[in-house]
Design a protein around this motif. Structure first.
Motif, PDB file in Angstrom:
ATOM      1  N   THR A  20       0.842  -1.203   0.000  1.00  0.00           N
ATOM      2  CA  THR A  20       0.000   0.000   0.000  1.00  0.00           C
ATOM      3  C   THR A  20       0.871   1.245   0.000  1.00  0.00           C
ATOM      4  O   THR A  20       0.621   2.185  -0.761  1.00  0.00           O
ATOM      5  N   GLN A  21       1.905   1.256   0.830  1.00  0.00           N
ATOM      6  CA  GLN A  21       2.822   2.398   0.855  1.00  0.00           C
ATOM      7  C   GLN A  21       3.375   2.686  -0.535  1.00  0.00           C
ATOM      8  O   GLN A  21       3.491   3.835  -0.933  1.00  0.00           O
ATOM      9  N   VAL A  25      -0.787   5.501  -4.502  1.00  0.00           N
ATOM     10  CA  VAL A  25      -0.949   6.641  -5.417  1.00  0.00           C
ATOM     11  C   VAL A  25      -1.229   6.126  -6.826  1.00  0.00           C
ATOM     12  O   VAL A  25      -2.187   6.557  -7.477  1.00  0.00           O
ATOM     13  N   GLY A  26      -0.417   5.183  -7.301  1.00  0.00           N
ATOM     14  CA  GLY A  26      -0.635   4.615  -8.630  1.00  0.00           C
ATOM     15  C   GLY A  26      -1.958   3.883  -8.733  1.00  0.00           C
ATOM     16  O   GLY A  26      -2.640   3.952  -9.764  1.00  0.00           O
ATOM     17  N   TYR A  27      -2.337   3.206  -7.665  1.00  0.00           N
ATOM     18  CA  TYR A  27      -3.600   2.464  -7.634  1.00  0.00           C
ATOM     19  C   TYR A  27      -4.795   3.409  -7.779  1.00  0.00           C
ATOM     20  O   TYR A  27      -5.695   3.172  -8.577  1.00  0.00           O
ATOM     21  N   THR A  28      -4.786   4.495  -7.011  1.00  0.00           N
ATOM     22  CA  THR A  28      -5.909   5.440  -7.099  1.00  0.00           C
ATOM     23  C   THR A  28      -5.918   6.165  -8.445  1.00  0.00           C
ATOM     24  O   THR A  28      -6.986   6.414  -9.001  1.00  0.00           O
ATOM     25  N   GLU A  29      -4.745   6.481  -8.972  1.00  0.00           N
ATOM     26  CA  GLU A  29      -4.681   7.123 -10.297  1.00  0.00           C
ATOM     27  C   GLU A  29      -5.183   6.177 -11.382  1.00  0.00           C
ATOM     28  O   GLU A  29      -5.938   6.584 -12.259  1.00  0.00           O
ATOM     29  N   ALA A  30      -4.770   4.916 -11.318  1.00  0.00           N
ATOM     30  CA  ALA A  30      -5.197   3.934 -12.324  1.00  0.00           C
ATOM     31  C   ALA A  30      -6.703   3.699 -12.278  1.00  0.00           C
ATOM     32  O   ALA A  30      -7.318   3.431 -13.312  1.00  0.00           O
ATOM     33  N   ARG A  31      -7.285   3.817 -11.108  1.00  0.00           N
ATOM     34  CA  ARG A  31      -8.739   3.655 -10.977  1.00  0.00           C
ATOM     35  C   ARG A  31      -9.483   4.959 -11.232  1.00  0.00           C
ATOM     36  O   ARG A  31     -10.708   4.970 -11.220  1.00  0.00           O
ATOM     37  N   GLY A  32      -8.768   6.049 -11.428  1.00  0.00           N
ATOM     38  CA  GLY A  32      -9.403   7.336 -11.684  1.00  0.00           C
ATOM     39  C   GLY A  32     -10.118   7.901 -10.470  1.00  0.00           C
ATOM     40  O   GLY A  32     -11.099   8.634 -10.615  1.00  0.00           O
ATOM     41  N   LEU A  33      -9.608   7.592  -9.285  1.00  0.00           N
ATOM     42  CA  LEU A  33     -10.246   8.051  -8.052  1.00  0.00           C
ATOM     43  C   LEU A  33      -9.692   9.412  -7.648  1.00  0.00           C
ATOM     44  O   LEU A  33      -8.490   9.654  -7.754  1.00  0.00           O
ATOM     45  N   LEU A 146       4.632  -6.858  -8.779  1.00  0.00           N
ATOM     46  CA  LEU A 146       4.242  -7.967  -9.651  1.00  0.00           C
ATOM     47  C   LEU A 146       2.749  -7.932  -9.946  1.00  0.00           C
ATOM     48  O   LEU A 146       2.319  -8.154 -11.078  1.00  0.00           O
ATOM     49  N   LEU A 147       1.962  -7.635  -8.925  1.00  0.00           N
ATOM     50  CA  LEU A 147       0.515  -7.564  -9.118  1.00  0.00           C
ATOM     51  C   LEU A 147       0.112  -6.349  -9.940  1.00  0.00           C
ATOM     52  O   LEU A 147      -0.680  -6.450 -10.864  1.00  0.00           O
ATOM     53  N   PHE A 148       0.668  -5.201  -9.580  1.00  0.00           N
ATOM     54  CA  PHE A 148       0.269  -3.942 -10.218  1.00  0.00           C
ATOM     55  C   PHE A 148       0.630  -3.930 -11.699  1.00  0.00           C
ATOM     56  O   PHE A 148      -0.093  -3.394 -12.509  1.00  0.00           O
ATOM     57  N   GLY A 149       1.706  -4.544 -12.040  1.00  0.00           N
ATOM     58  CA  GLY A 149       2.140  -4.510 -13.431  1.00  0.00           C
ATOM     59  C   GLY A 149       1.668  -5.660 -14.286  1.00  0.00           C
ATOM     60  O   GLY A 149       1.707  -5.574 -15.511  1.00  0.00           O
ATOM     61  N   HIS A 150       1.218  -6.745 -13.650  1.00  0.00           N
ATOM     62  CA  HIS A 150       0.943  -7.950 -14.433  1.00  0.00           C
ATOM     63  C   HIS A 150      -0.407  -8.611 -14.174  1.00  0.00           C
ATOM     64  O   HIS A 150      -0.693  -9.644 -14.750  1.00  0.00           O
TER      65      HIS A 150
END
Length: 180
Positions: A20-21, A25-33, A146-150
């Motif tokens: 999470t740390q 940021v990338g997760y919320t940006e990728a989801r458009g949040l 690994l999860l975020f990219g694949h």
């Protein structure tokens, strides 16, 4: 050897937190949040401080399994909040739950390591605990990367939740062997 289970458990609790740390940021940006990601960690820290102050007398009274059970529930709740997040409410709840999981377990695992090792082995116990802690800090971003990219974004946090049953398995096996 008595300290290894506590080191493994903190490693497993550190994986979702450190992922999470690294990726929130990338997760919320990728989801458009449009959420206040910058408030996640200050809120986490504030809740952790309050929890430690409120639980201070219970740290010496409650058994390890009580903290592990509570932290497991909190980890799963944080992951659910982050998975379903659409606004700041779930982001803030996730931060609070993460404080009740990784934040509390980091203290509980370290104190357990000291207790089971005994006074004559506290240095080695502390070192072993920090090996687990450091491995979790390393594996969280690696697993997250690994999860975020694949993998599909929808399984990012659910996949990280696998650390919870793994930590429970370590505890159960260790408890049966009389290590807790």
């Amino acid at each position: 050897m008595k300290v290894v289970p506590a080191a493994l458990i903190i490693m497993l609790f550190a994986i979702p937190y450190c992922a999470t740390q690294s990726f929130i940021v990338g997760y919320t940006e990728a989801r458009g949040l449009h959420v206040s990601v910058g408030l996640f960690f200050p809120l986490y820290a504030a809740v952790l401080l309050v929890l430690r102050l409120c639980l201070k007398s219970l740290f010496d009274k409650l058994p390890f399994k009580m903290f592990q059970s509570g932290a497991s529930v909190c980890t799963l709740a944080a992951i659910i909040c982050l998975t379903l997040m659409r606004d700041n409410t779930l982001l803030f709840l996730a931060a609070a739950f993460m404080a009740g999981s990784y934040g509390i377990m980091s203290s509980v695992c370290q104190s357990t390591a000291m207790l089971v090792a005994g006074p004559e082995h506290r240095g080695l116990a502390n070192s072993t605990y920090y090996i687990g802690f450091d491995l979790g800090m390393m594996l969280g971003p690696v697993c997250g990367g690994l999860l975020f990219g694949h993998a599909p974004l929808e399984i990012f946090y659910p996949a990280l939740s696998l650390a919870v049953p793994a930590a429970a398995a370590v505890y159960i096996i260790s408890a049966r062997r009389g290590m807790f």
